[in-house]
Design a protein around this motif. Sequence first.
Motif, short mmCIF file in Angstrom:
data_model
loop_
_atom_site.label_atom_id
_atom_site.label_comp_id
_atom_site.label_asym_id
_atom_site.label_seq_id
_atom_site.Cartn_x
_atom_site.Cartn_y
_atom_site.Cartn_z
N THR A 268 13.08 -18.65 -99.37
CA THR A 268 14.22 -18.15 -100.15
C THR A 268 15.95 -18.68 -99.16
O THR A 268 16.13 -19.16 -99.68
N ASP A 269 15.51 -18.04 -97.96
CA ASP A 269 16.61 -18.26 -97.18
C ASP A 269 16.18 -19.57 -96.75
O ASP A 269 17.41 -20.32 -97.14
N ASP A 270 15.34 -20.22 -96.57
CA ASP A 270 15.30 -21.81 -95.65
C ASP A 270 15.64 -22.74 -97.16
O ASP A 270 16.41 -23.96 -96.88
N ILE A 271 15.29 -22.09 -98.69
CA ILE A 271 16.10 -23.11 -99.78
C ILE A 271 17.44 -22.61 -99.98
O ILE A 271 17.88 -24.08 -100.26
N LEU B 275 13.36 -24.69 -107.97
CA LEU B 275 12.43 -24.10 -107.24
C LEU B 275 12.72 -21.85 -106.56
O LEU B 275 12.63 -21.55 -106.64
N SER B 276 14.36 -22.35 -106.40
CA SER B 276 14.90 -20.71 -106.00
C SER B 276 14.78 -20.09 -107.13
O SER B 276 14.52 -18.94 -106.66
N ARG B 277 14.53 -20.40 -108.41
CA ARG B 277 14.29 -19.17 -109.18
C ARG B 277 13.22 -18.94 -108.94
O ARG B 277 13.14 -17.81 -109.30
N GLU B 278 12.41 -19.94 -109.10
CA GLU B 278 10.45 -19.08 -109.20
C GLU B 278 10.11 -18.70 -107.74
O GLU B 278 9.37 -18.03 -108.54
N VAL B 279 10.39 -19.36 -106.76
CA VAL B 279 9.76 -18.65 -106.16
C VAL B 279 10.94 -16.87 -106.43
O VAL B 279 10.65 -15.76 -105.82
#
Length: 72
Positions: free
Chosen positions: A10-13, A62-66
Amino acid sequence: MFISFSMNRTDDIKTQEIKLNQRYKQLIELAYNFRQTDSALSDISEFRAIKLLNKLNRLKYLSREVKQHITS
């Protein structure tokens, strides 16, 4: 262990989102500045900005999915 991996992901995204957003703003500004003097460069900058916006939207998804996976 899984939560730690997901938090790092999440931080990377989020970091990537910030970088892309900054570049997007630069390209939009360039497109605006070139609008009166060089329409071809303006169009190229705007096209690149649109491509970056598409990447940003995919990262946000993608962030939302994670995040959803972490909370469930």
